[in-house]
Design an enzyme around this catalytic site. Structure first.
Site, PDB file in Angstrom:
ATOM      1  N   CYS A  62       0.841  -1.211   0.000  1.00 30.65           N
ATOM      2  CA  CYS A  62       0.000   0.000   0.000  1.00 30.65           C
ATOM      3  C   CYS A  62       0.871   1.254   0.000  1.00 30.65           C
ATOM      4  O   CYS A  62       1.394   1.654   1.042  1.00 30.65           O
ATOM      5  CB  CYS A  62      -0.923  -0.012   1.220  1.00 30.65           C
ATOM      6  SG  CYS A  62      -1.963   1.461   1.349  1.00 30.65           S
ATOM      7  N   CYS A 108      -0.405   4.112   2.174  1.00 32.63           N
ATOM      8  CA  CYS A 108      -0.137   3.952   3.613  1.00 32.63           C
ATOM      9  C   CYS A 108       1.337   4.204   3.931  1.00 32.63           C
ATOM     10  O   CYS A 108       1.656   4.820   4.947  1.00 32.63           O
ATOM     11  CB  CYS A 108      -0.468   2.522   4.063  1.00 32.63           C
ATOM     12  SG  CYS A 108      -1.984   1.846   3.374  1.00 32.63           S
ATOM     13  N   ASP A 109       2.227   3.691   3.109  1.00 37.76           N
ATOM     14  CA  ASP A 109       3.627   3.595   3.512  1.00 37.76           C
ATOM     15  C   ASP A 109       4.612   4.419   2.678  1.00 37.76           C
ATOM     16  O   ASP A 109       5.791   4.486   3.020  1.00 37.76           O
ATOM     17  CB  ASP A 109       4.066   2.118   3.470  1.00 37.76           C
ATOM     18  CG  ASP A 109       3.240   1.269   4.428  1.00 37.76           C
ATOM     19  OD1 ASP A 109       2.879   1.782   5.498  1.00 37.76           O
ATOM     20  OD2 ASP A 109       2.941   0.109   4.105  1.00 37.76           O
TER      21      ASP A 109
END
Ligand code: NDP
Length: 315
Positions: free
Chosen positions: A140, A143-144
């Site tokens: 992701c 997200c990261d």
């Protein structure tokens, strides 16, 4: 729960215990509907495999994925949610009350159902990839990506997700290498063109990752030229795997309408093809796939289930 001849009956059952399921349970519990959560084994969903979560509102310092799930769960429990740590093995949604079999954990009857079983990111299934998940290996970018400022990363895949993730990652990373197993991308023309025009993205075609290097964090990749070419090393600090997702809907196949990719088909946001059955989170949302959007959909599914139950007293 011990197996018994007479299945226990709940007004509403939530299947799944990620952000969507646990938020649905919280709302249903506070509406005094006594929800039962069939949490799945393992329970907690994709956040259980995540380390730092910095984009869930309310946690300015960030929070570890498993701790966030633990907090969701405690909050739902506080208002009377009951949990069964089991998997649903069979369903009959043809009439109310709906019937759910839970293997050795027995069976449940439910007047309404919220399905929040999520979707699993596909992985390359390399041992080194699994060891370094959450430590430089991610599925992701939203997200990261932020954790990879000014360093080179790689992104595996040739579809729209890979193009989108690679393009997004260029906001942070010094360079993004897209590694694809074929000589042509599967992605739509517009997404391809955008990625190809980005000076921070380069492509390694006809190539596969055979090992992720590093002990505690990613230091590089071993990449093989296909079909039987040489293996070379690529120095990167992060690996983003963008090769698709599989919705966890196998047990509902035939009982509910699914779309062509196996996600639950919904109408008016959370309503499924079966009246009284609602869906929340990644099990139908393959666009946003965020903890916070899944939680929001869990809230919506709970409110829809609550309204349904008030309009349709138990049969
Ligand atoms: P896709 O199934 O479209 O693409 C998956 C890609 O991963 C393919 O290129 C495939 O290779 C590759 N792949 C699969 N398994 C492996 C493996 N084991 N090793 C290496 N490579 C592998 O999935 P996406 O997630 O990209 O897209 C899913 C759907 O969502 C699509 O309909 C897409 O259009 C849509 N989408 C739309 C977006 C948008 O419009 N903004 C953004 C993201 C997704 P191969 O080509 O060889 O099969």
């Amino acid at each position: 729960m011990a197996p018994s001849a007479e299945p226990r009956r709940a007004r509403v059952v939530v299947v799944g215990s990620g952000p969507a399921g646990l938020t649905a349970a919280l709302y249903l519990a506070r509406a005094e509907l006594g929800p039962v959560v069939v949490g799945g084994v393992p329970s907690g969903g994709q956040l259980m495999l995540t380390t730092d979560v910095e984009n869930y509102p309310g946690f300015p310092e960030g929070i570890q994925g498993p701790e966030l799930i633990e907090r969701f769960r405690k909050q739902a429990e506080r208002f009377g949610t009951q949990f069964i740590d089991a998997n649903v093995t069979r369903v009959d949604l043809s009439r109310r009350p709906f019937h759910l079999e839970l293997g050795a954990a027995g069976a449940l009857l439910a007047d309404a159902l919220v399905i929040a079983t999520g979707a699993d990111a596909r992985w390359l299934n390399l041992p080194s990839e699994q060891t370094l998940r959450g430590h430089g290996v991610s599925a992701c970018a939203t997200c990261d990506g932020f954790f990879f400022k000014g360093v080179p990363v790689a992104c595996v895949g040739g579809g729209d997700s890979a193009m989108e993730e690679a393009t997004f990652l260029t906001k942070f990373a010094s360079h993004v290498t897209v590694i694809h197993r074929k000589s042509e991308l599967r992605a739509s023309r517009i997404m391809q063109d955008r990625a190809r025009a980005n000076p921070k993205i380069s492509f390694l075609f006809d190539s596969e990752v055979v090992e992720v290097l590093g002990e505690r964090s990613v230091t590089g990749l071993k990449v093989r030229r296909l079909p039987n070419g040489p293996v070379s090393e690529l120095a990167v600090k992060g690996l983003f795997v963008a090769i698709g997702h599989d919705p966890a809907t196998g047990v509902f196949r035939g009982a509910l309408e699914l779309d062509s990719k196996g996600y639950i088909a919904t109408h008016s946001i959370t309503r499924t093809s079966v009246e009284g059955v609602f869906a929340a989170g990644d099990v139908y949302d393959h666009r946003y796939r965020q903890a916070v959007s899944a939680a929001g959909l869990g809230c919506m599914a709970a409110l829809d289930a609550e309204r349904f139950l008030s309009e349709h007293p138990a049969a």
